[in-house]
Design an enzyme around this catalytic site. Structure first.
Site, mmCIF file in Angstrom:
data_model
loop_
_atom_site.group_PDB
_atom_site.id
_atom_site.type_symbol
_atom_site.label_atom_id
_atom_site.label_comp_id
_atom_site.label_asym_id
_atom_site.label_seq_id
_atom_site.Cartn_x
_atom_site.Cartn_y
_atom_site.Cartn_z
ATOM 1 N N GLU A 48 33.002 -88.427 82.862
ATOM 2 C CA GLU A 48 33.795 -87.461 82.108
ATOM 3 C C GLU A 48 33.170 -86.078 82.219
ATOM 4 O OE1 GLU A 48 36.011 -85.130 79.856
ATOM 5 O OE2 GLU A 48 36.646 -87.148 80.471
ATOM 6 N N ALA A 61 53.608 -89.619 71.485
ATOM 7 C CA ALA A 61 54.497 -90.743 71.234
ATOM 8 C C ALA A 61 54.298 -91.795 72.316
ATOM 9 C CB ALA A 61 55.955 -90.274 71.218
ATOM 10 N N ARG A 206 52.336 -75.832 69.735
ATOM 11 C CA ARG A 206 52.046 -77.070 69.014
ATOM 12 C C ARG A 206 51.279 -76.785 67.733
ATOM 13 N NH1 ARG A 206 50.749 -79.017 74.530
ATOM 14 N NH2 ARG A 206 52.270 -80.618 75.116
ATOM 15 N N ASP A 337 48.116 -88.250 84.994
ATOM 16 C CA ASP A 337 48.501 -86.877 85.295
ATOM 17 C C ASP A 337 47.981 -86.400 86.646
ATOM 18 O OD1 ASP A 337 49.893 -86.650 82.961
ATOM 19 O OD2 ASP A 337 48.445 -85.377 81.931
#
Length: 448
Positions: A48, A61, A206, A337
């Protein structure tokens, strides 16, 4: 050559048949790691770039397909969802994923379409969900501050070499890029220019607000359940450091509860920007400019906009990927992605990354010879690439529909209903067991 073993936090890979390096510790990468930890013959390590696992603190969601994929991947993945998922708070809205309503004009508040499925809206706070997922990953398998700079092919014995910005390096038999839209692994596979994402014309704002404040502003039913408020308009934008509107834009507003109803996730979505002239993909935004974008909208949408009046309001440009000709080369592949960045208009970004992980983990569970790895990636590519790339395309189409600008439909409510009817069935109802079985058959057919 500097190497990762010189890193004090490094754990030497265990002596196992197959070593897998996952580049990126987001939801997709960690889900894959959890799936691979089931297999004693696989040594999985996660690299990471950030100092710790972490996701942007916003809602996400998860549709029925993502929920089923987590269950297949690992018990701990399913448990992470159960511990963090929030449903609509009213029993009368239990099976609703989204209610689409008119946001402005004489038909303000009119129901356009009620999108339902067996589980309804299952939303999570992205950071909290990842926190639960990573509890299943042993600490010695997670390596931080490992920003990938480049990959190099080695021979069959050496594997793939990974070189990190901090000067360390390591090798693995297989590298999976789960490193997001700006993926170094994608660049390795496709070349720098071909790997670049494209601006979709959408910009979103957002925010997370307390449910108490939301209920006070827009009422309990609209605050405690999931809604998309649809509207139309035209966009003009000034090229400054901050996004500033001097005319209305195509815009909608999405909201749904997270954190077991303690918090309302807010997303103001605008569409129709010709380009994104800023170097950064996320830039500061003025709330006054946002208010201008929603001038003329109805009381509920105006209330939602007012709730977004927060000190750190930002404008997020949305990007996706043109279809890649392949998701792998040699013993390197991409997922999530990195492979198929998409817009959020079908709620499938995280879900498709989880589906990728679901297929990869079941295939790798059947590999005991390093020479079989290209067969794994070929099967993964054939099964996952068409579906995930179709998601990217149909998500753009969904934006046209939701922003009331789809040719031949526009703001005709009856035509919108007809377009909404059943359009998510192929996404939500995919038989993921059959998808895995198809991948296994392709893998086995390709073996000598």
């Amino acid at each position: 050559m500097a190497s990762v073993p010189n890193d004090p936090d490094y754990h030497k890979p265990e002596t196992k048949a197959i070593s897998v390096a996952i580049v990126g510790g987001g939801i997709g990468g960690v889900s894959l790691a959890l799936g691979l930890l089931k297999y004693s013959h696989i040594d999985v390590q996660v690299y990471e770039a950030a100092p710790a696992f972490g996701e942007i603190g916003a809602g996400v969601a998860l549709g029925p397909n993502a929920q089923r994929a987590l269950e297949i991947i690992a018990p701990s993945a399913k448990e992470a969802l159960l511990k963090t998922a929030t449903s609509n708070m009213w029993s009368s809205h239990a099976n609703e994923f989204l209610q689409y309503r008119v946001a402005q004009g004489p038909l303000e508040g009119t129901l356009i379409y009620n999108e339902t499925n067996l589980t309804g809206m299952q939303s999570v706070h992205r950071a909290h969900f990842l926190d639960e997922l990573i509890k299943g990953v042993p600490a010695h398998r997670a390596h931080f501050n490992k920003r990938l700079e480049r990959l190099e092919d080695g021979d069959d014995d050496q594997g793939v070499h990974l070189f990190f910005k901090d000067g360390t390096s390591t090798t693995a038999n297989l590298v999976i890029g789960a490193d997001g839209c700006h993926s170094r692994v994608r660049e390795y596979l496709m070349g720098t220019e071909a790997a670049k994402p494209v601006f979709t014309g959408s910009v979103v704002y957002r925010g997370l607000v307390s449910m108490d404040a939301a209920v006070e502003k827009i009422g309990a039913e609209y605050a405690q359940n999931s809604y998309m408020w649809c509207g139309r308009g035209r966009l003009l934008i000034k090229r400054t450091r901050r996004v500033e509107a001097n005319a209305a834009s195509d815009r909608t507003f999405l909201s749904y509860p997270i954190d077991f109803g303690k918090t309302l996730n807010l997303v103001a979505l605008t569409f129709g920007h010709d380009d994104w002239p800023h170097e950064k993909w996320i830039i500061p935004a003025e709330h006054g400019a946002l208010e201008k974008l929603y001038e003329g909208y109805g009381k509920t949408t105006q209330g939602l906009v007012q709730l977004l009046d927060t000190p750190n309001l930002a404008a997020w440009s949305l990007w996706d990927h043109p279809p890649a000709p392949s998701y792998y080369k040699g013993n390197v592949a991409m997922m999530g992605d990195a492979a198929h960045a998409t817009t959020p208009f079908q709620g499938q970004g995280a879900g498709q990354a989880i589906e990728d992980a679901c297929v990869l983990q079941v295939l790798l569970g059947r590999v005991h010879n390093k020479k079989e790895l290209p067969n794994v990636l070929a099967a993964y590519d054939e099964v996952r690439r068409p579906r995930s790339q179709r998601i990217v395309t149909t998500s753009r189409e969904a934006a046209e529909l939701e922003f009331m600008r789809l040719k031949g439909v526009e703001d005709d409510i009856q035509k919108m209903r007809e377009k909404f009817e059943g359009r998510m069935n192929w996404v939500w109802h995919r038989d993921l067991v059959a998808q895995n079985e198809a991948a296994i058959r392709l893998f086995e057919e390709g073996l000598p």
